[in-house]
Design an enzyme around this catalytic site. Structure first.
Site, short mmCIF file in Angstrom:
data_model
loop_
_atom_site.label_atom_id
_atom_site.label_comp_id
_atom_site.label_asym_id
_atom_site.label_seq_id
_atom_site.Cartn_x
_atom_site.Cartn_y
_atom_site.Cartn_z
N LYS A 85 22.27 -35.00 -27.81
CA LYS A 85 21.81 -36.40 -27.84
C LYS A 85 20.79 -36.64 -26.74
O LYS A 85 20.76 -35.94 -25.72
CB LYS A 85 22.98 -37.39 -27.70
CG LYS A 85 23.70 -37.39 -26.33
CD LYS A 85 23.12 -38.35 -25.31
CE LYS A 85 23.73 -38.16 -23.93
NZ LYS A 85 22.93 -38.01 -22.81
N ASP A 118 30.62 -39.37 -23.23
CA ASP A 118 29.68 -39.13 -24.33
C ASP A 118 30.35 -38.58 -25.59
O ASP A 118 29.71 -38.49 -26.64
CB ASP A 118 28.62 -38.09 -23.89
CG ASP A 118 27.58 -38.69 -22.96
OD1 ASP A 118 27.36 -39.91 -23.01
OD2 ASP A 118 26.99 -37.91 -22.18
O1 C5P Z 1 32.60 -39.14 -18.56
P1 C5P Z 1 31.98 -37.94 -17.93
O2 C5P Z 1 32.99 -36.90 -17.54
O3 C5P Z 1 30.85 -37.38 -18.69
O4 C5P Z 1 31.36 -38.47 -16.56
C1 C5P Z 1 30.95 -37.60 -15.53
C2 C5P Z 1 30.79 -38.42 -14.25
O5 C5P Z 1 29.68 -39.32 -14.39
C3 C5P Z 1 31.97 -39.32 -13.93
O6 C5P Z 1 32.91 -38.64 -13.14
C4 C5P Z 1 31.31 -40.45 -13.14
O7 C5P Z 1 31.11 -40.04 -11.81
C5 C5P Z 1 29.94 -40.58 -13.78
N1 C5P Z 1 29.89 -41.64 -14.79
C6 C5P Z 1 29.84 -42.96 -14.37
N2 C5P Z 1 29.83 -43.96 -15.31
C7 C5P Z 1 29.81 -43.66 -16.63
C8 C5P Z 1 29.81 -42.33 -17.09
C9 C5P Z 1 29.86 -41.33 -16.13
O8 C5P Z 1 29.85 -43.26 -13.17
N3 C5P Z 1 29.77 -44.66 -17.49
#
Ligand code: C5P
Length: 340
Positions: free
Chosen positions: A12, A150
């Site tokens: 994406k 995601d």
């Molecule tokens: O959800 P995911 O594991 O992909 O997110 C990785 C990191 O990105 C999270 O630990 C967080 O620090 C940051 N993040 C965030 N806000 C979001 C998505 C991700 O701060 N909406």
């Protein structure tokens, strides 16, 4: 034993990524969850990994991926997706035994293209099929949200408005058949957590904290120019409305990525250019597929002949892909028939 399933798991890009503020829990009193409240427009691409999910009789989860940068064991989000299915459906796990996941990586790793999340989404769909669970799209998305922000979008695919931490999705009309050039320096990767933490350090004072203002902001975006452009198929306006707040921290830290973005912008026929997600991949949108090779050659040439020595030395490190916007998230791969 059931036959294995092979799925395509689409990458994406973010056409829009706006950071509203720190996400707060729904508990009383509300506390920060560690995530951010976002408004995004997400778009699937034809560029995809292939993920095969098969039963094995070892009662273990095995992930097989030859890509050197893909982590092993439960550091791998695809492995965690299978563990989640094991925990959520213990009877099916007992009945069917272990799972072997084979990932053929095409989506670059650590690139802001949700490659890991797409693989995890494919594992959820593959195990659902393998174990005949009959899960609905909302049920799969609820499981996906436990793995990463995601993953729900990777399950749904197409074009969508995403809010919350990225898991609340509303489908938008398809942005089908736009050509996308992806450009990434092979040796660079960006940690998503680092990008958001750095953004917080620099911009927290401007975060919206009032819940009413937050809703107003969503509505603003929903009615905003980008969503209108998508709805009307107005690709020139779409190209002008691309936006990603994380560019403000990633581009100053990686000046060669900022230069790459500028070079992409200057190519003929490019509707717009942006860094995807937390980067460092930069994409350029084109309406005409027949211009893609000229643009690709233009980008390579501009870097190879750059007056900036730092950028010029990166020429051999540059990877480019020509792909298209897609309406699919996870799809069952076509069986290849031998026609001879
Ligand atoms: O959800 P995911 O594991 O992909 O997110 C990785 C990191 O990105 C999270 O630990 C967080 O620090 C940051 N993040 C965030 N806000 C979001 C998505 C991700 O701060 N909406």
């Amino acid at each position: 034993m059931r036959r294995p399933y092979t799925l395509t798991a689409a990458a994406k890009i973010n056409l829009h990524l706006k950071i509203i503020g720190d996400q707060l829990s729904e508990t009383i009193p509300p506390t920060p969850t560690g995530y951010h409240e976002l408004v995004m427009v997400l778009q699937s691409l034809d560029l995809a990994d292939q993920v095969t999910v098969a039963s094995n009789d070892t009662k273990t989860i095995q992930v097989d991926c030859s890509h050197p940068e893909v982590p092993q064991g439960d550091c791998n989000i695809a492995h965690r997706a299978a563990q989640l299915m094991q925990r959520s459906f213990p009877k099916a796990w007992d009945r069917h035994g272990g799972v072997t996941i084979t990932i053929q990586k095409t989506i670059p790793v650590g690139a802001g293209l949700a490659g890991g999340s797409a693989d995890a989404a494919a594992v959820l769909v593959g195990i659902d099929l393998l174990w005949d669970l009959g899960l609905t799209q909302p049920e799969l998305q609820e499981l996906g949200a436990k793995l990463g922000s995601d993953v729900p979008f990777c399950l749904m695919g197409g074009t969508a408005l995403a809010t919350g931490r990225g898991e609340k999705l509303s489908p938008l009309p398809d942005v089908d058949n736009l050509t996308v050039i992806l450009a990434k320096f092979r040796s660079l990767s960006v940690s998503t957590a680092w990008a958001y933490q750095t953004y917080r350090q620099q911009f927290q004072t401007s975060y919206i904290t009032d819940p009413t203002a937050l809703t107003a902001h969503w509505q603003d975006i929903e009615a905003g120019s980008l969503v209108n452009a998508v709805s009307q198929g107005d690709w020139i306006t779409l190209g002008q409305c691309l936006h990603n707040d994380l560019e403000q921290v990633v581009l100053p830290h990686y000046p060669v990525v900022a230069q790459l973005r500028n070079i992409c912008c200057q190519q003929p026929g490019v509707l717009g250019t942006l860094m995807s997600g937390s980067g460092p991949t930069v994409f350029a949108l084109l309406e005409r597929a027949d211009q893609a090779e000229v643009v690709q050659a233009g980008i390579r040439n501009a870097i190879a002949t750059s007056a900036d020595g730092d950028l010029q030395t990166m020429a051999a490190d540059l990877e480019l892909w020509i792909t298209q916007t897609s309406t699919a998230g996870i799809a069952i791969a076509q069986q290849r028939h031998n026609l001879s």
